[in-house]
Write a protein that holds these residues in place. Structure first.
Motif, PDB file in Angstrom:
ATOM      1  N   ASP A  33      42.741  33.652  33.047  1.00 16.20           N
ATOM      2  CA  ASP A  33      42.647  32.775  32.029  1.00 16.20           C
ATOM      3  C   ASP A  33      42.385  31.300  32.780  1.00 16.20           C
ATOM      4  O   ASP A  33      41.652  30.613  32.119  1.00 16.20           O
ATOM      5  N   LEU A  34      43.055  31.132  33.782  1.00 16.88           N
ATOM      6  CA  LEU A  34      42.867  29.742  34.419  1.00 16.88           C
ATOM      7  C   LEU A  34      41.353  29.613  35.059  1.00 16.88           C
ATOM      8  O   LEU A  34      40.681  28.535  34.902  1.00 16.88           O
ATOM      9  N   ALA A  35      40.824  30.735  35.492  1.00 16.31           N
ATOM     10  CA  ALA A  35      39.585  30.599  35.996  1.00 16.31           C
ATOM     11  C   ALA A  35      38.515  30.646  35.075  1.00 16.31           C
ATOM     12  O   ALA A  35      37.482  30.034  35.010  1.00 16.31           O
ATOM     13  N   GLU A  36      38.709  31.328  33.868  1.00 18.93           N
ATOM     14  CA  GLU A  36      37.854  31.152  32.858  1.00 18.93           C
ATOM     15  C   GLU A  36      37.870  29.659  32.277  1.00 18.93           C
ATOM     16  O   GLU A  36      36.751  29.055  31.851  1.00 18.93           O
ATOM     17  N   GLN A  37      39.038  29.055  32.345  1.00 19.65           N
ATOM     18  CA  GLN A  37      39.111  27.768  31.669  1.00 19.65           C
ATOM     19  C   GLN A  37      38.181  26.749  32.526  1.00 19.65           C
ATOM     20  O   GLN A  37      37.530  25.679  32.406  1.00 19.65           O
ATOM     21  N   ASP A  38      38.509  27.190  34.137  1.00 20.23           N
ATOM     22  CA  ASP A  38      37.703  26.330  35.142  1.00 20.23           C
ATOM     23  C   ASP A  38      36.049  26.637  34.822  1.00 20.23           C
ATOM     24  O   ASP A  38      35.464  25.540  35.110  1.00 20.23           O
ATOM     25  N   VAL A  39      35.815  27.707  34.364  1.00 20.20           N
ATOM     26  CA  VAL A  39      34.336  27.878  34.170  1.00 20.20           C
ATOM     27  C   VAL A  39      33.945  26.849  33.023  1.00 20.20           C
ATOM     28  O   VAL A  39      32.706  26.226  32.970  1.00 20.20           O
ATOM     29  N   VAL A  40      34.793  27.160  31.748  1.00 23.08           N
ATOM     30  CA  VAL A  40      34.335  26.076  30.824  1.00 23.08           C
ATOM     31  C   VAL A  40      34.409  24.713  31.117  1.00 23.08           C
ATOM     32  O   VAL A  40      33.567  23.985  30.807  1.00 23.08           O
ATOM     33  N   ASN A  41      35.368  24.269  31.903  1.00 23.61           N
ATOM     34  CA  ASN A  41      35.280  22.827  32.566  1.00 23.61           C
ATOM     35  C   ASN A  41      34.199  22.470  33.359  1.00 23.61           C
ATOM     36  O   ASN A  41      33.392  21.328  33.131  1.00 23.61           O
ATOM     37  N   GLU A  42      33.770  23.221  34.076  1.00 27.92           N
ATOM     38  CA  GLU A  42      32.455  23.030  34.795  1.00 27.92           C
ATOM     39  C   GLU A  42      31.330  23.227  34.283  1.00 27.92           C
ATOM     40  O   GLU A  42      30.549  22.281  34.572  1.00 27.92           O
ATOM     41  N   THR A  43      31.176  23.893  33.382  1.00 27.11           N
ATOM     42  CA  THR A  43      30.105  23.940  32.456  1.00 27.11           C
ATOM     43  C   THR A  43      29.721  22.574  31.805  1.00 27.11           C
ATOM     44  O   THR A  43      28.781  22.250  31.593  1.00 27.11           O
ATOM     45  N   ALA A  44      31.183  22.060  31.109  1.00 27.98           N
ATOM     46  CA  ALA A  44      31.131  20.898  30.256  1.00 27.98           C
ATOM     47  C   ALA A  44      30.744  19.765  31.241  1.00 27.98           C
ATOM     48  O   ALA A  44      29.980  18.908  30.695  1.00 27.98           O
ATOM     49  N   ARG A  45      31.315  19.837  32.509  1.00 31.79           N
ATOM     50  CA  ARG A  45      30.872  18.645  33.440  1.00 31.79           C
ATOM     51  C   ARG A  45      29.298  18.638  33.718  1.00 31.79           C
ATOM     52  O   ARG A  45      28.874  17.456  33.977  1.00 31.79           O
ATOM     53  N   ILE A  46      28.845  19.948  34.032  1.00 37.43           N
ATOM     54  CA  ILE A  46      27.450  19.862  34.218  1.00 37.43           C
ATOM     55  C   ILE A  46      26.806  19.339  33.207  1.00 37.43           C
ATOM     56  O   ILE A  46      25.638  18.513  33.175  1.00 37.43           O
ATOM     57  N   GLU A  47      26.898  19.847  32.181  1.00 37.09           N
ATOM     58  CA  GLU A  47      26.172  19.282  30.656  1.00 37.09           C
ATOM     59  C   GLU A  47      26.248  17.862  30.444  1.00 37.09           C
ATOM     60  O   GLU A  47      25.210  17.339  29.771  1.00 37.09           O
ATOM     61  N   SER A  48      27.616  17.282  30.934  1.00 35.66           N
ATOM     62  CA  SER A  48      27.566  15.907  30.648  1.00 35.66           C
ATOM     63  C   SER A  48      26.920  14.914  31.679  1.00 35.66           C
ATOM     64  O   SER A  48      26.821  13.485  31.387  1.00 35.66           O
ATOM     65  N   MET A  49      26.389  15.490  32.614  1.00 33.26           N
ATOM     66  CA  MET A  49      25.777  14.667  33.627  1.00 33.26           C
ATOM     67  C   MET A  49      24.277  14.214  33.287  1.00 33.26           C
ATOM     68  O   MET A  49      23.725  15.127  32.453  1.00 33.26           O
ATOM     69  N   GLU A  50      23.909  13.264  33.502  1.00 36.51           N
ATOM     70  CA  GLU A  50      22.720  12.525  32.926  1.00 36.51           C
ATOM     71  C   GLU A  50      21.723  12.723  34.206  1.00 36.51           C
ATOM     72  O   GLU A  50      22.115  12.482  35.332  1.00 36.51           O
ATOM     73  N   VAL A  51      20.649  12.808  33.904  1.00 36.85           N
ATOM     74  CA  VAL A  51      19.569  12.971  34.938  1.00 36.85           C
ATOM     75  C   VAL A  51      19.009  11.508  35.047  1.00 36.85           C
ATOM     76  O   VAL A  51      18.709  10.723  34.017  1.00 36.85           O
ATOM     77  N   ALA A  52      19.023  11.086  36.335  1.00 34.23           N
ATOM     78  CA  ALA A  52      18.583   9.558  36.582  1.00 34.23           C
ATOM     79  C   ALA A  52      17.145   9.421  36.246  1.00 34.23           C
ATOM     80  O   ALA A  52      16.600  10.359  36.452  1.00 34.23           O
ATOM     81  N   GLY A  53      16.691   8.365  35.703  1.00 35.94           N
ATOM     82  CA  GLY A  53      15.409   7.945  35.424  1.00 35.94           C
ATOM     83  C   GLY A  53      14.625   7.784  36.514  1.00 35.94           C
ATOM     84  O   GLY A  53      15.119   8.229  37.870  1.00 35.94           O
ATOM     85  N   THR A  54      13.568   6.982  36.342  1.00 39.68           N
ATOM     86  CA  THR A  54      12.597   6.503  37.576  1.00 39.68           C
ATOM     87  C   THR A  54      13.143   5.193  37.915  1.00 39.68           C
ATOM     88  O   THR A  54      12.536   4.280  38.574  1.00 39.68           O
ATOM     89  N   GLU A  55      14.618   4.729  37.779  1.00 44.65           N
ATOM     90  CA  GLU A  55      14.851   3.396  38.172  1.00 44.65           C
ATOM     91  C   GLU A  55      14.796   3.000  39.727  1.00 44.65           C
ATOM     92  O   GLU A  55      14.183   2.125  40.246  1.00 44.65           O
ATOM     93  N   SER A  56      15.194   4.226  40.387  1.00 52.74           N
ATOM     94  CA  SER A  56      15.072   4.037  41.978  1.00 52.74           C
ATOM     95  C   SER A  56      15.171   5.338  42.457  1.00 52.74           C
ATOM     96  O   SER A  56      15.672   6.332  42.048  1.00 52.74           O
ATOM     97  N   ALA A  57      14.581   5.506  43.968  1.00 51.72           N
ATOM     98  CA  ALA A  57      14.629   6.792  44.518  1.00 51.72           C
ATOM     99  C   ALA A  57      15.934   7.019  44.594  1.00 51.72           C
ATOM    100  O   ALA A  57      16.340   8.321  44.798  1.00 51.72           O
ATOM    101  N   GLN A  58      16.592   6.230  45.282  1.00 51.90           N
ATOM    102  CA  GLN A  58      18.120   6.463  45.665  1.00 51.90           C
ATOM    103  C   GLN A  58      18.978   7.013  44.755  1.00 51.90           C
ATOM    104  O   GLN A  58      19.659   7.753  44.702  1.00 51.90           O
ATOM    105  N   ALA A  59      18.739   6.277  43.059  1.00 53.19           N
ATOM    106  CA  ALA A  59      19.558   6.791  42.229  1.00 53.19           C
ATOM    107  C   ALA A  59      19.126   8.277  41.779  1.00 53.19           C
ATOM    108  O   ALA A  59      20.005   8.873  41.493  1.00 53.19           O
ATOM    109  N   PHE A  60      17.927   8.490  41.881  1.00 57.35           N
ATOM    110  CA  PHE A  60      17.423   9.988  41.475  1.00 57.35           C
ATOM    111  C   PHE A  60      17.896  10.669  42.541  1.00 57.35           C
ATOM    112  O   PHE A  60      18.530  11.767  42.265  1.00 57.35           O
ATOM    113  N   LEU A  61      18.045  10.556  43.641  1.00 55.37           N
ATOM    114  CA  LEU A  61      18.587  11.304  44.948  1.00 55.37           C
ATOM    115  C   LEU A  61      20.075  11.680  44.838  1.00 55.37           C
ATOM    116  O   LEU A  61      20.533  12.616  44.767  1.00 55.37           O
TER     117      LEU A  61
END
Length: 145
Positions: A33-61
């Motif tokens: 159950d804990l492992a399944e909850q970790d998967v849900v949490n990690e999935t939500a974390r990835i989905e919440s991350m924003e892709v950096a625009g073309t502001e700077s190369a360092q921000a994108f990297l």
């Protein structure tokens, strides 16, 4: 060694083995159950991350590196959940086997008890029959003798 001596000991041992298997299954279920909850949490974390625009190369990297690290963590949590589900399935199978083993000893004990009762009843019936024949013989002698 008579059945009366070893069957109760065997029943206690099988019950203890079943209790251990039940505890292991419960622990494995909790870990799954804990492992399944970790998967849900990690999935939500990835989905919440924003892709950096073309502001700077360092921000994108930096954004790309963070998403890759998050993806690796997600993959590890998926692997852990898969492993936990497999472990839980094994512990449930172990619990089933332990329960079956305990029940087989209980059936043996029940059979031994039934045989003992049947033997006791047979002996009691034989004694009553002997007493009846003896009484009948005495009463016949009094009438005819």
């Amino acid at each position: 060694m008579s059945p009366r001596r070893w069957i109760p000991t065997m029943m206690k041992a099988r019950q203890a083995a079943e209790d251990v298997a039940a505890l292991q299954a419960a622990v494995a279920q909790r870990e799954s159950d804990l492992a399944e909850q970790d998967v849900v949490n990690e999935t939500a974390r990835i989905e919440s991350m924003e892709v950096a625009g073309t502001e700077s190369a360092q921000a994108f990297l930096a954004s790309t590196a963070a998403r890759q690290a998050a993806a690796a963590t997600h993959a590890a949590s998926v692997h852990r959940a898969t492993f936990a589900r497999a472990r839980h399935a094994r512990t449930v199978n172990d619990l089933t086997a332990a329960s079956r083993d305990r029940r087989s000893v209980e059936k043996l004990a029940e059979r031994e008890l039934a045989e003992e009762r049947a033997k006791t009843l047979s002996n009691a019936q034989r004694e009553m029959d002997d007493q009846t024949v003896t009484r009948h013989g005495r009463s016949s002698q009094r009438r005819f003798g």
